[in-house]
Scaffold this motif. Structure first.
Motif, PDB file in Angstrom:
ATOM      1  N   ASP A   1       0.868  -1.260   0.041  1.00 27.11           N
ATOM      2  CA  ASP A   1       0.015  -0.166   0.024  1.00 27.11           C
ATOM      3  C   ASP A   1       1.031   1.336  -0.085  1.00 27.11           C
ATOM      4  OD1 ASP A   1       1.185  -0.086   2.522  1.00 27.11           O
ATOM      5  OD2 ASP A   1      -0.847   0.020   3.586  1.00 27.11           O
ATOM      6  N   GLY A   2      -0.047   2.436   0.319  1.00 30.37           N
ATOM      7  CA  GLY A   2       1.039   3.583   0.350  1.00 30.37           C
ATOM      8  C   GLY A   2       0.739   4.237  -1.133  1.00 30.37           C
ATOM      9  N   PHE A   3       0.286   3.926  -2.120  1.00 31.49           N
ATOM     10  CA  PHE A   3       0.044   4.598  -3.198  1.00 31.49           C
ATOM     11  C   PHE A   3      -0.880   5.913  -3.102  1.00 31.49           C
ATOM     12  CE2 PHE A   3       2.287   1.167  -4.853  1.00 31.49           C
ATOM     13  CZ  PHE A   3       3.101   1.597  -5.898  1.00 31.49           C
ATOM     14  N   VAL A   4      -0.605   7.067  -3.510  1.00 37.36           N
ATOM     15  CA  VAL A   4      -1.379   8.107  -3.397  1.00 37.36           C
ATOM     16  C   VAL A   4      -1.921   8.469  -4.644  1.00 37.36           C
ATOM     17  CG1 VAL A   4      -1.578  10.820  -2.707  1.00 37.36           C
ATOM     18  CG2 VAL A   4      -0.174   9.278  -1.716  1.00 37.36           C
ATOM     19  N   HIS A   5      -3.463   8.696  -4.619  1.00 39.31           N
ATOM     20  CA  HIS A   5      -4.400   8.928  -5.923  1.00 39.31           C
ATOM     21  C   HIS A   5      -4.023  10.179  -6.373  1.00 39.31           C
ATOM     22  CE1 HIS A   5      -6.450   5.169  -4.330  1.00 39.31           C
ATOM     23  NE2 HIS A   5      -6.544   5.036  -5.714  1.00 39.31           N
ATOM     24  N   ASP A   6      -4.178  10.481  -7.666  1.00 31.92           N
ATOM     25  CA  ASP A   6      -4.033  11.641  -8.196  1.00 31.92           C
ATOM     26  C   ASP A   6      -4.581  13.028  -7.678  1.00 31.92           C
ATOM     27  OD1 ASP A   6      -6.394  12.711 -10.006  1.00 31.92           O
ATOM     28  OD2 ASP A   6      -6.214  10.430 -10.567  1.00 31.92           O
ATOM     29  N   GLU A   7      -4.064  13.943  -7.893  1.00 29.34           N
ATOM     30  CA  GLU A   7      -4.542  15.345  -7.139  1.00 29.34           C
ATOM     31  C   GLU A   7      -5.934  16.046  -7.403  1.00 29.34           C
ATOM     32  OE1 GLU A   7      -3.254  20.039  -7.321  1.00 29.34           O
ATOM     33  OE2 GLU A   7      -2.260  18.815  -8.429  1.00 29.34           O
ATOM     34  N   GLY A   8      -6.431  15.364  -8.648  1.00 30.02           N
ATOM     35  CA  GLY A   8      -7.992  16.045  -8.966  1.00 30.02           C
ATOM     36  C   GLY A   8      -8.848  14.889  -8.142  1.00 30.02           C
ATOM     37  N   LEU A   9      -8.577  13.820  -7.808  1.00 31.13           N
ATOM     38  CA  LEU A   9      -9.510  12.780  -7.067  1.00 31.13           C
ATOM     39  C   LEU A   9      -9.403  13.346  -5.630  1.00 31.13           C
ATOM     40  CD1 LEU A   9      -8.800   9.477  -8.695  1.00 31.13           C
ATOM     41  CD2 LEU A   9     -10.925  10.906  -8.957  1.00 31.13           C
ATOM     42  N   CYS A  10      -8.169  13.607  -5.146  1.00 29.76           N
ATOM     43  CA  CYS A  10      -8.173  13.955  -3.852  1.00 29.76           C
ATOM     44  C   CYS A  10      -8.585  15.256  -3.530  1.00 29.76           C
ATOM     45  CB  CYS A  10      -6.517  14.075  -3.528  1.00 29.76           C
ATOM     46  SG  CYS A  10      -5.478  12.481  -3.313  1.00 29.76           S
ATOM     47  N   ARG A  11      -8.787  16.174  -4.397  1.00 29.05           N
ATOM     48  CA  ARG A  11      -9.323  17.284  -4.256  1.00 29.05           C
ATOM     49  C   ARG A  11     -10.843  17.252  -4.399  1.00 29.05           C
ATOM     50  NH1 ARG A  11      -6.889  19.911  -7.928  1.00 29.05           N
ATOM     51  NH2 ARG A  11      -8.348  19.232  -9.717  1.00 29.05           N
ATOM     52  N   GLN A  12     -11.408  16.328  -5.001  1.00 29.97           N
ATOM     53  CA  GLN A  12     -12.721  16.233  -5.208  1.00 29.97           C
ATOM     54  C   GLN A  12     -13.176  15.436  -3.825  1.00 29.97           C
ATOM     55  OE1 GLN A  12     -14.080  13.749  -8.529  1.00 29.97           O
ATOM     56  NE2 GLN A  12     -15.654  12.858  -7.166  1.00 29.97           N
ATOM     57  N   GLN A  13     -12.372  14.597  -3.134  1.00 28.84           N
ATOM     58  CA  GLN A  13     -12.729  13.762  -1.992  1.00 28.84           C
ATOM     59  C   GLN A  13     -12.873  14.819  -0.992  1.00 28.84           C
ATOM     60  OE1 GLN A  13     -11.583   9.839  -0.952  1.00 28.84           O
ATOM     61  NE2 GLN A  13     -10.095  10.696   0.137  1.00 28.84           N
ATOM     62  N   ALA A  14     -11.745  15.732  -0.912  1.00 30.62           N
ATOM     63  CA  ALA A  14     -11.630  16.955   0.242  1.00 30.62           C
ATOM     64  C   ALA A  14     -13.045  17.777   0.229  1.00 30.62           C
ATOM     65  CB  ALA A  14     -10.330  17.646   0.191  1.00 30.62           C
ATOM     66  N   GLN A  15     -13.501  17.947  -1.041  1.00 26.33           N
ATOM     67  CA  GLN A  15     -14.550  18.905  -1.149  1.00 26.33           C
ATOM     68  C   GLN A  15     -15.759  18.267  -0.764  1.00 26.33           C
ATOM     69  OE1 GLN A  15     -14.482  19.863  -5.281  1.00 26.33           O
ATOM     70  NE2 GLN A  15     -13.057  21.575  -4.916  1.00 26.33           N
ATOM     71  N   GLU A  16     -16.008  17.003  -0.886  1.00 24.18           N
ATOM     72  CA  GLU A  16     -16.887  16.342  -0.395  1.00 24.18           C
ATOM     73  C   GLU A  16     -16.976  16.100   1.124  1.00 24.18           C
ATOM     74  OE1 GLU A  16     -16.679  12.427  -2.385  1.00 24.18           O
ATOM     75  OE2 GLU A  16     -17.365  13.124  -4.403  1.00 24.18           O
ATOM     76  N   GLN A  17     -15.846  15.775   1.583  1.00 24.64           N
ATOM     77  CA  GLN A  17     -15.868  15.823   3.286  1.00 24.64           C
ATOM     78  C   GLN A  17     -16.263  17.165   3.788  1.00 24.64           C
ATOM     79  OE1 GLN A  17     -11.843  14.213   3.314  1.00 24.64           O
ATOM     80  NE2 GLN A  17     -12.730  12.300   3.512  1.00 24.64           N
ATOM     81  N   ALA A  18     -15.837  18.216   3.134  1.00 29.16           N
ATOM     82  CA  ALA A  18     -16.034  19.603   3.557  1.00 29.16           C
ATOM     83  C   ALA A  18     -17.503  19.771   3.560  1.00 29.16           C
ATOM     84  CB  ALA A  18     -15.079  20.482   2.861  1.00 29.16           C
ATOM     85  N   ALA A  19     -18.095  19.298   2.410  1.00 27.53           N
ATOM     86  CA  ALA A  19     -19.354  19.716   2.197  1.00 27.53           C
ATOM     87  C   ALA A  19     -20.121  18.939   3.385  1.00 27.53           C
ATOM     88  CB  ALA A  19     -19.818  19.308   1.015  1.00 27.53           C
ATOM     89  N   ALA A  20     -19.789  17.836   3.684  1.00 26.09           N
ATOM     90  CA  ALA A  20     -20.540  16.981   4.767  1.00 26.09           C
ATOM     91  C   ALA A  20     -20.644  17.512   6.243  1.00 26.09           C
ATOM     92  CB  ALA A  20     -19.927  15.506   4.802  1.00 26.09           C
ATOM     93  N   GLY A  21     -19.788  18.619   6.304  1.00 24.93           N
ATOM     94  CA  GLY A  21     -19.619  19.256   7.660  1.00 24.93           C
ATOM     95  C   GLY A  21     -19.292  18.326   8.791  1.00 24.93           C
ATOM     96  N   GLY A  22     -18.278  17.607   8.637  1.00 24.60           N
ATOM     97  CA  GLY A  22     -17.740  16.708   9.452  1.00 24.60           C
ATOM     98  C   GLY A  22     -18.751  15.206   9.835  1.00 24.60           C
ATOM     99  N   ALA A  23     -19.619  14.971   9.076  1.00 23.19           N
ATOM    100  CA  ALA A  23     -20.218  13.855   8.958  1.00 23.19           C
ATOM    101  C   ALA A  23     -19.406  12.821   8.400  1.00 23.19           C
ATOM    102  CB  ALA A  23     -21.523  14.070   8.354  1.00 23.19           C
ATOM    103  N   PRO A  24     -19.738  11.549   8.742  1.00 25.23           N
ATOM    104  CA  PRO A  24     -18.804  10.439   8.107  1.00 25.23           C
ATOM    105  C   PRO A  24     -19.209  10.491   6.616  1.00 25.23           C
ATOM    106  CG  PRO A  24     -20.035   9.732  10.080  1.00 25.23           C
ATOM    107  CD  PRO A  24     -20.355  10.966   9.899  1.00 25.23           C
TER     108      PRO A  24
END
Length: 216
Positions: free
Chosen positions: A103-126
């Motif tokens: 393990d340890g492979f990091v996905h590309d910047e676009g997917l990580c940015r999209q995931q961070a936006q989804e987590q921020a929009a969830a307001g801390g919800a899982p």
């Protein structure tokens, strides 16, 4: 029986070209056609096969770890440039059991940015974490560089054609890449510390001369 054998041979020949073409991108169609029509064709040749013909023996300088050894001149389509190349190729491959984690492979910047936006929009919800966006810390080292620093000498153990041998190298930080598919082809990366050769085979290509093209 002879007629049946000839018919079967003709059928096999008829299906072999499309099957070969299916695994190549459209840009390589011309090269694939030329290679089919002339199995000896090449547009450029490396410094180890210059002056030789397809199937001739050739030698790559250096030890196995450095990419050296005895080989054969082989022509094939370069999947990046889509030109026909003839180069010295060593049979088989060298196997090195580095015992690095899977393990340890990091996905590309676009997917990580999209995931961070989804987590921020969830307001801390899982939320579902689909992509790994955090590199391993500390940077993992292979078993030949355990307890060593980048630049230190190391000794690697390798297996080639059933034979074990050792070679000297240095510990280097390397970026490994692994392809995957999600809405198109993408690449994961990770940094690791590996025992690497201090030098590798230097291969240079030159265009085929008019005489080489004439005698292909």
């Amino acid at each position: 029986m002879k007629l049946l054998a000839l018919l079967l041979a003709a059928c096999c020949a008829a299906v072999s070209v499309p099957a070969f073409a299916d695994v190549l991108p459209p840009q390589a169609a011309d090269a694939a056609t030329r290679l089919r029509n002339n199995p000896n064709a090449y547009d450029r040749v490396d410094n180890f096969c210059n002056g030789k013909k397809k199937g001739d023996a050739c030698t790559l300088p250096g030890n196995l770890f450095e990419g050296g050894g005895e080989g054969t001149c082989v022509n094939e389509i370069n999947r990046s440039t889509y030109v026909l190349e003839m180069s010295c190729q060593r049979p088989g491959s060298v196997y090195i059991d580095r015992k690095l984690p899977d393990d340890g492979f990091v996905h590309d910047e676009g997917l990580c940015r999209q995931q961070a936006q989804e987590q921020a929009a969830a307001g801390g919800a899982p939320t579902v974490t689909r992509w790994n966006c955090k590199p391993l810390d500390p940077t993992p080292a292979d078993r030949f560089c355990q307890g060593k620093e980048v630049g230190n000498a190391c000794t690697v153990e390798l297996r080639y054609q059933g034979q074990l041998s050792q070679a000297e190298g240095t510990c280097q930080q390397i970026t490994e890449r692994q392809g995957f598919y999600y809405q198109g082809r993408r690449t994961m990366t990770r940094d690791v510390i590996r025992c690497e050769p201090q030098r590798t085979v230097t291969r240079t290509f030159t265009p085929a001369t008019w005489w080489q093209k004439l005698t292909q």
